[in-house]
Design a protein around this motif. Structure first.
Motif, PDB file in Angstrom:
ATOM      1  N   LEU A   1      16.791  43.634  66.252  1.00  0.00           N
ATOM      2  CA  LEU A   1      17.790  43.780  65.185  1.00  0.00           C
ATOM      3  C   LEU A   1      18.098  42.387  64.674  1.00  0.00           C
ATOM      4  N   ARG A   2      18.420  42.301  63.405  1.00  0.00           N
ATOM      5  CA  ARG A   2      18.809  40.998  62.868  1.00  0.00           C
ATOM      6  C   ARG A   2      19.890  41.173  61.811  1.00  0.00           C
ATOM      7  N   TRP A   3      20.970  40.373  61.959  1.00  0.00           N
ATOM      8  CA  TRP A   3      22.004  40.333  60.919  1.00  0.00           C
ATOM      9  C   TRP A   3      21.559  39.327  59.864  1.00  0.00           C
ATOM     10  N   LEU A   4      21.467  39.774  58.623  1.00  0.00           N
ATOM     11  CA  LEU A   4      21.023  38.908  57.533  1.00  0.00           C
ATOM     12  C   LEU A   4      22.202  38.528  56.653  1.00  0.00           C
ATOM     13  N   GLU A   5      22.288  37.233  56.331  1.00  0.00           N
ATOM     14  CA  GLU A   5      23.307  36.796  55.373  1.00  0.00           C
ATOM     15  C   GLU A   5      23.002  37.467  54.031  1.00  0.00           C
ATOM     16  N   LEU A   6      24.050  37.796  53.281  1.00  0.00           N
ATOM     17  CA  LEU A   6      23.829  38.516  52.019  1.00  0.00           C
ATOM     18  C   LEU A   6      23.009  37.722  51.011  1.00  0.00           C
ATOM     19  N   ASP A   7      23.037  36.384  51.125  1.00  0.00           N
ATOM     20  CA  ASP A   7      22.217  35.603  50.188  1.00  0.00           C
ATOM     21  C   ASP A   7      20.816  35.350  50.744  1.00  0.00           C
ATOM     22  N   ASP A   8      20.480  36.018  51.858  1.00  0.00           N
ATOM     23  CA  ASP A   8      19.171  35.817  52.482  1.00  0.00           C
ATOM     24  C   ASP A   8      18.590  37.156  52.948  1.00  0.00           C
ATOM     25  N   LEU A   9      18.847  38.199  52.158  1.00  0.00           N
ATOM     26  CA  LEU A   9      18.452  39.548  52.590  1.00  0.00           C
ATOM     27  C   LEU A   9      16.941  39.735  52.654  1.00  0.00           C
ATOM     28  N   ARG A  10      16.193  38.850  51.998  1.00  0.00           N
ATOM     29  CA  ARG A  10      14.722  39.014  52.018  1.00  0.00           C
ATOM     30  C   ARG A  10      14.072  38.217  53.139  1.00  0.00           C
ATOM     31  N   ALA A  11      14.878  37.759  54.100  1.00  0.00           N
ATOM     32  CA  ALA A  11      14.346  36.951  55.204  1.00  0.00           C
ATOM     33  C   ALA A  11      13.420  37.752  56.123  1.00  0.00           C
ATOM     34  N   VAL A  12      13.472  39.068  56.071  1.00  0.00           N
ATOM     35  CA  VAL A  12      12.580  39.885  56.907  1.00  0.00           C
ATOM     36  C   VAL A  12      11.639  40.679  56.002  1.00  0.00           C
ATOM     37  N   GLY A  13      10.551  41.174  56.598  1.00  0.00           N
ATOM     38  CA  GLY A  13       9.580  41.975  55.841  1.00  0.00           C
ATOM     39  C   GLY A  13      10.010  43.426  55.814  1.00  0.00           C
ATOM     40  N   TRP A  14      10.783  43.791  54.807  1.00  0.00           N
ATOM     41  CA  TRP A  14      11.284  45.166  54.692  1.00  0.00           C
ATOM     42  C   TRP A  14      10.134  46.135  54.458  1.00  0.00           C
ATOM     43  N   LEU A  15      10.259  47.346  54.954  1.00  0.00           N
ATOM     44  CA  LEU A  15       9.312  48.397  54.592  1.00  0.00           C
ATOM     45  C   LEU A  15       9.369  48.553  53.078  1.00  0.00           C
ATOM     46  N   PRO A  16       8.202  48.821  52.443  1.00  0.00           N
ATOM     47  CA  PRO A  16       8.192  48.908  50.972  1.00  0.00           C
ATOM     48  C   PRO A  16       9.259  49.858  50.431  1.00  0.00           C
ATOM     49  N   ALA A  17       9.481  50.980  51.121  1.00  0.00           N
ATOM     50  CA  ALA A  17      10.450  51.961  50.622  1.00  0.00           C
ATOM     51  C   ALA A  17      11.878  51.439  50.698  1.00  0.00           C
ATOM     52  N   ASP A  18      12.145  50.526  51.614  1.00  0.00           N
ATOM     53  CA  ASP A  18      13.511  50.025  51.779  1.00  0.00           C
ATOM     54  C   ASP A  18      13.833  48.865  50.839  1.00  0.00           C
ATOM     55  N   LEU A  19      12.792  48.217  50.330  1.00  0.00           N
ATOM     56  CA  LEU A  19      13.019  47.018  49.510  1.00  0.00           C
ATOM     57  C   LEU A  19      13.894  47.273  48.274  1.00  0.00           C
ATOM     58  N   PRO A  20      13.608  48.332  47.483  1.00  0.00           N
ATOM     59  CA  PRO A  20      14.494  48.570  46.327  1.00  0.00           C
ATOM     60  C   PRO A  20      15.935  48.862  46.734  1.00  0.00           C
ATOM     61  N   ILE A  21      16.121  49.439  47.915  1.00  0.00           N
ATOM     62  CA  ILE A  21      17.484  49.709  48.386  1.00  0.00           C
ATOM     63  C   ILE A  21      18.171  48.385  48.692  1.00  0.00           C
ATOM     64  N   VAL A  22      17.426  47.491  49.328  1.00  0.00           N
ATOM     65  CA  VAL A  22      17.981  46.175  49.669  1.00  0.00           C
ATOM     66  C   VAL A  22      18.322  45.400  48.392  1.00  0.00           C
ATOM     67  N   GLU A  23      17.481  45.545  47.379  1.00  0.00           N
ATOM     68  CA  GLU A  23      17.774  44.863  46.109  1.00  0.00           C
ATOM     69  C   GLU A  23      19.064  45.399  45.496  1.00  0.00           C
ATOM     70  N   THR A  24      19.255  46.699  45.595  1.00  0.00           N
ATOM     71  CA  THR A  24      20.492  47.295  45.079  1.00  0.00           C
ATOM     72  C   THR A  24      21.686  46.802  45.891  1.00  0.00           C
ATOM     73  N   LEU A  25      21.513  46.709  47.215  1.00  0.00           N
ATOM     74  CA  LEU A  25      22.603  46.232  48.072  1.00  0.00           C
ATOM     75  C   LEU A  25      22.958  44.782  47.724  1.00  0.00           C
ATOM     76  N   GLU A  26      21.935  44.001  47.451  1.00  0.00           N
ATOM     77  CA  GLU A  26      22.143  42.597  47.074  1.00  0.00           C
ATOM     78  C   GLU A  26      23.114  42.516  45.892  1.00  0.00           C
ATOM     79  N   ALA A  27      22.872  43.365  44.893  1.00  0.00           N
ATOM     80  CA  ALA A  27      23.724  43.367  43.705  1.00  0.00           C
ATOM     81  C   ALA A  27      25.104  43.956  44.022  1.00  0.00           C
ATOM     82  N   MET A  28      25.117  45.045  44.813  1.00  0.00           N
ATOM     83  CA  MET A  28      26.387  45.723  45.129  1.00  0.00           C
ATOM     84  C   MET A  28      27.318  44.847  45.945  1.00  0.00           C
ATOM     85  N   LEU A  29      26.735  44.088  46.874  1.00  0.00           N
ATOM     86  CA  LEU A  29      27.548  43.373  47.855  1.00  0.00           C
ATOM     87  C   LEU A  29      27.826  41.938  47.463  1.00  0.00           C
TER      88      LEU A  29
END
Ligand code: C5P
Length: 160
Positions: A129-157
């Protein structure tokens, strides 16, 4: 003979769509350190199946038959990470029903969440498990399906 309809193609198209195997619903938790003032997001590295192993995802899993999506989310997070969570807002996805596409067979509903009991551990389905800083959410290799969700979270948060 297939009769074309101006809005949505032929009756054959509609029949084909209706006969497709229904997608299975998956639920996911975007766990942040603090729902009111989020600074970090929890990511989890999958161990299986082999095609997904090593990829990072939002924890969660399939909704069982007869189970509500929210019960499934609390159950999955408890099973996988050993923690109880409190939910924040739903993270709306692009598909009808506000779900996120996960390949052809699954769609995922996602909520923000924070831990209210326990310390997250990779108990089941993950090896790290890894806690990612909100300005560094791409520090891990997200599953392709999760990446657009993470991008949305980046904007939301993002802070003010
Ligand atoms: O975790 P579980 O295997 O129940 O999830 C079902 C499927 O949903 C996985 O095989 C994976 O393809 C997908 N999934 C995903 N991202 C997540 C959770 C699940 O791509 N955050």
């Amino acid at each position: 003979q297939a009769v074309p309809h101006r809005c949505c193609g032929t009756i054959d198209d509609a029949m084909t769509a209706a006969s497709r195997t229904p997608v299975r619903l998956v639920v996911g938790a975007a766990i942040v350190d603090d729902l009111e003032r989020p600074t970090r997001l929890l990511s989890a590295r999958r161990t299986e199946p082999s095609a997904l192993a090593g990829g990072w995802e939002l924890p969660g899993g399939k909704v069982d038959e007869g189970e509500s999506p929210l019960s499934a989310l609390h159950r999955e997070v408890l099973e996988e990470l050993g923690v109880r969570i409190r939910l924040g807002v739903h993270v709306p996805g692009p598909l009808p029903g506000s779900t996120w596409p996960l390949g052809d067979r699954y769609e995922m509903l996602v909520w923000l969440a924070e831990v209210v009991e326990g310390d997250p551990q990779p108990i089941e389905d993950h090896d790290e498990l890894r806690w990612l800083e909100l300005d560094d959410l791409r520090a891990v290799g997200w599953l392709p399906a999760d990446l657009p969700i993470v991008e949305t979270l980046e904007a939301m948060l993002a802070g003010p």
